[in-house]
Structure formats: C-alpha cells, structure tokens
Write an enzyme that holds these catalytic residues in place. Structure first.
Site, PDB file in Angstrom:
ATOM      1  N   ASP A   1      33.132 -48.522  85.865  1.00  0.00           N
ATOM      2  CA  ASP A   1      33.109 -48.372  87.323  1.00  0.00           C
ATOM      3  C   ASP A   1      34.411 -47.672  87.731  1.00  0.00           C
ATOM      4  OD1 ASP A   1      33.295 -48.721  90.071  1.00  0.00           O
ATOM      5  OD2 ASP A   1      32.444 -50.753  90.037  1.00  0.00           O
ATOM      6  N   HIS A   2      34.278 -46.450  88.204  1.00  0.00           N
ATOM      7  CA  HIS A   2      35.486 -45.663  88.489  1.00  0.00           C
ATOM      8  C   HIS A   2      36.235 -46.159  89.732  1.00  0.00           C
ATOM      9  CE1 HIS A   2      38.291 -42.593  87.867  1.00  0.00           C
ATOM     10  NE2 HIS A   2      37.499 -41.571  87.634  1.00  0.00           N
ATOM     11  N   ARG A   3      35.638 -47.096  90.475  1.00  0.00           N
ATOM     12  CA  ARG A   3      36.389 -47.693  91.598  1.00  0.00           C
ATOM     13  C   ARG A   3      37.482 -48.611  91.067  1.00  0.00           C
ATOM     14  NH1 ARG A   3      31.541 -50.520  94.633  1.00  0.00           N
ATOM     15  NH2 ARG A   3      31.221 -51.058  92.453  1.00  0.00           N
TER      16      ARG A   3
ATOM     17  N   PRO B   1      30.063 -45.886  90.936  1.00  0.00           N
ATOM     18  CA  PRO B   1      30.373 -44.540  90.431  1.00  0.00           C
ATOM     19  C   PRO B   1      30.684 -44.619  88.936  1.00  0.00           C
ATOM     20  CG  PRO B   1      32.170 -45.362  91.800  1.00  0.00           C
ATOM     21  CD  PRO B   1      31.129 -46.437  91.796  1.00  0.00           C
TER      22      PRO B   1
END
Ligand code: CAO
Length: 410
Positions: free
Chosen positions: A382-384, A206
């Site tokens: 990476d939004h995780r 994401p």
C-alpha cells in the site's frame, strides 16, 4: 486600528465547538465573510465578520470550545465605513456580529459564500464532513449553485451505481449466446466473497509491486536433509515454512509492514504480534487462514499447523475466527509454477508477499557460472503507508535471510 471579533450571542450560556476555521492569519476579509463554523448538539452556524480588514491573529482552532463573547480573531480594521452598523448596545460593546442562525434553531438554512468559494449551509457542510464527501466535487442545484442535501444524496447514488464516482462506465449487459453456445453457472459463495474483498482492495489501495529473488540453494539442501525427520514427526517441510520465519524476521526489522492503516487513514496501527495469513487454494476457491504467533513457533510446529489448517480449508471449511487477525499475508504459487505475479493486498494488511517457483539458474560468481536455486518473489504494498525504497529494503532483507537461514537465529 485593531478590532477584536468575538463569538456573537449564541442564545445560551453554554459552550459550543469550533468545527471549522475558514480564515487564516494574513487574510484580507470583507464584511460578512464567514470566519468560523460553530456547532452545538442542536445545530451549527457560520459566524460572519462584522468588520472588514486584515486578520492579524486567530484566537481559536478546530476542536476548541467557545462561548458568547470569546475572542475569535483580531483584525487590522479597514476603516469605519466597512464596519457593520448596529443599534444594539450589547453587540456594540461586545463587538459581536449577529449570527446567521441561532444555535437553538434546529435546522439552520443559512447559506453563505465562504472562503472555499462554495455555497452550502452549515448542515450540508456538516453532513458532507460526516460522509467524507468533498463539496468541491459536487454540483449544486440551488440558487447561485448552492449545494443542497439532495445534491449530496444524488452524488452518493451516482457513485454507487456503475462506478460513476471513480470515473468509468459500467460494463454493458451482453448476450454472449449471439456469438455461440454458452452455459451460465452462478459463482459460489467463496468466489463471490473473494471477488468483493479483492475488488475493494484493488480500488481503495494504491498498489505497487516490487519484484526480487532469493538464492535458496543452501536452504533447500538443509530442508531436504531434514525431510526424513519431518516425515517421522508427521509433517511436510516445504519452502513456505522457511519463508514464514524469514517474513517474521523482516517484519520485526521493518515494523511498518506489520501494521494497518486506521479507517480514517490518519494513523498507522503497529502490531506487536505476528499472525500470518496464508492463501490456500481449495476446490471452491481461495481462502486465507491465519497462523498465529509465527515468531514463537519452530519450523515443525508451523509445518504441522499449515498442514492441518490447509487440509481443513479444503475439506471442511474454516471458521471466521480462523481467518481473522492477519498482520501480513503470503500467497505461494511456488508449488504450481510461474515466474512472478502481483498479489492484491489482503484486507487491512499493508503488504502481501507472492512466492513463485524456484528453479536452477546459472549465476556468475567469482569469474564462473555456477548453478544456484533461485526463487523469484514479489511484494505488493500500500503506497499510502510504504515507500518504494522501504519495499526494496524489505525484499532485499528477505532475500538475504532466505539465502543464509542461519541469520534467522540472530
Ligand atoms: N519453489 C519450488 N518448489 C516449491 C515452492 C517454490 N517456491 N514452493 C513449494 N514448492 C514445492 C514443495 O516443496 C512441494 O514439492 P514436493 O511435494 O516435491 O515436496 C510442492 O511444491 C507442493 O507444495 P505445496 O503447495 O503442497 O505446499 P506449500 O507449503 O508450498 O503450500 C499451500 C501450501 C496451502 C499454500 C498451497 O498448497 C496452496 O494452496 N497454494 C496456492 C495459494 C494460492 O492460490 N495463491 C494465489 C492466491 S491469489 O493471490
């Protein structure tokens, strides 16, 4: 009355693993509801409740090892009418239920409705777990919607052909020659590989991109002053070399950017080395050599290595080793132009910096507009792993470090 439900006769004296606990404290369960799934090296089985009632204590958790007779749960019993009747004195005294499949049975085919409301046998559940499949997303073709192994394989096939798994229809095959003259040219090896890697990143990470800018007026003045000296040393000192040093400082300050997510997505692997990937444009396409231990090298050494490795990438090609081990990647289009772009995170990195072309701009300072050299840059992440606020702090730190390169010495 409190009743203890125990591990039934599992057909051996050995221990088996608890791989699933289907109930929680406070649940009201009915007779034969599944309590836990046990697994030996031969098979797995769900243990049904031999009495109905409200669960007051759960004595096991996933990962525990248990044997026949060990306590599973304590139950506030709903009454004797709901308790399983059995003639077996052994089962009676040990308060154990008949398992729905013996551990010794190689392929149990029992099917229980469980607390997740899905009908699937233990072997199907185990296979789904191993393959990382979410059973609630799979339509069962068996009795009462029971999910079978064939349903699992069918689901995987569908996901792999034409993107059904991520919910879009495959592109149609179009004969473009019906609209005008065309020439068909195969993609070269580098472009095919880049396509695979960027596509994998794009669909599995994401991405968010944070944009920022740095005032590099002072840095550029210093760089130009050093140009003759750099030339004598046989290297070209470009803004990218300074950016590499500033990036390492930012990675040291925000270590979550110098990291990779474990393959199962459960852990962050923080790296104590600083190897930077640098995107290089070659006649055959994009390649990303890795410059190692950037924290331990000076500007001239880095300029030398970047010059050599980018020349090698363009002329002879790189070995897999020269493209491995990156912690973070920089993609600079500053030598070409543009005001900003959204780079795609490279491989197992969690972020990538995109550098655009600096230009002179009027900046309002102390009541006046003054000309300053402003370099736009972007950070895709990476939004995780990274939150927006962390990304903004990282780019602000970088902007500050590039505006005042003396801070790189701190
Ligand atoms: N702003 C203004 N000028 C810049 C600049 C910036 N951000 N970055 C570089 N420049 C200038 C350099 O100073 C140099 O100018 P002079 O020749 O007058 O000194 C000129 O642009 C060309 O620089 P360069 O491209 O030769 O050198 P570099 O160190 O900046 O970059 C390399 C090296 C290998 C990264 C680059 O050549 C390259 O291949 N870039 C393309 C990367 C790419 O394709 N990225 C996209 C990947 S898809 O995400």
């Amino acid at each position: 009355m409190v009743t203890e439900l125990k591990v039934p006769d599992i057909g051996s004296d050995g221990q088996v693993d608890v791989i699933e606990v289907m109930v929680k404290s406070g649940d009201t369960i009915s007779l034969n509801d599944s309590l836990v799934t046990l697994e030996s090296d031969k098979a797995s089985m769900e243990v049904p409740a031999e009495a109905a009632g409200k669960i007051v204590t759960i004595h096991v958790k996933v990962g525990d090892k248990v044997k026949t007779g060990d306590k599973l749960v304590s139950l506030e019993s709903a009454g004797s009418s709901e308790t399983k009747k059995t003639e077996s004195p052994k089962a009676e005294s040990a308060k154990v239920a008949e398992p729905t499949a013996k551990v010794a049975t190689p392929e149990p085919v029992i099917v229980n409705g469980t607390s997740d409301g899905l009908y699937a046998g233990p072997s199907v559940r185990r296979l789904a777990r191993e393959l990382g499949l979410d059973l609630s997303k799979i339509r069962g073709s068996g009795d009462k919607g029971r999910i079978t192994k064939t349903d699992l394989t069918g689901h995987i096939k569908q996901s792999m052909s034409g993107g059904g798994g991520v919910g879009y229809a495959p592109l149609p095959e179009v004969d473009f020659s019906q609209f005008g003259a065309v020439e068909r040219k195969p993609l070269n090896k580098i472009k095919k590989l880049t396509g695979q890697f960027t596509h994998r990143s794009w669909v599995s990470i994401p991405h968010v991109t944070q944009f920022d800018e740095a005032d590099i007026t002072v840095m550029e003045a210093f760089r130009k002053e050093q140009q003759d000296m750099a030339k004598q040393a046989g290297v070209k000192l470009t803004p990218l070399i300074f950016i590499m040093k500033a990036v390492v400082k930012a990675l040291q300050t925000y270590p979550q950017f110098n990291a990779s997510l474990s393959a199962d997505g459960q852990d962050l692997i923080l790296k104590q080395y600083f190897h930077l990937g640098v995107a290089v444009d070659t006649p055959n396409g994009l390649v990303v050599p890795v410059i190692r231990d950037v924290d331990q090298k000076g500007l001239l050494q880095l300029a030398k290595e970047l010059g050599e490795i980018s020349a090698k990438a363009r002329e002879k090609g790189l070995t897999p080793k020269e493209m491995a081990g990156n912690c973070f990647t920089i993609s600079s289009l500053g030598g070409i132009g543009g005001t900003g772009f959204t780079p795609i995170v490279n491989g197992t990195d969690v972020a990538i910096l995109g550098v655009s072309k600096a230009k002179m701009q009027p900046v309002y300072q102390d009541g006046n507009f003054v000309p300053r050299l402003i370099m736009p840059f972007s950070l895709s992440y990476d939004h995780r792993v990274i939150d927006g606020a962390e990304a903004a702090r990282f780019t602000q730190f970088l902007a500050q470090a590039l505006s005042d390169i003396r801070t790189l010495l701190l």
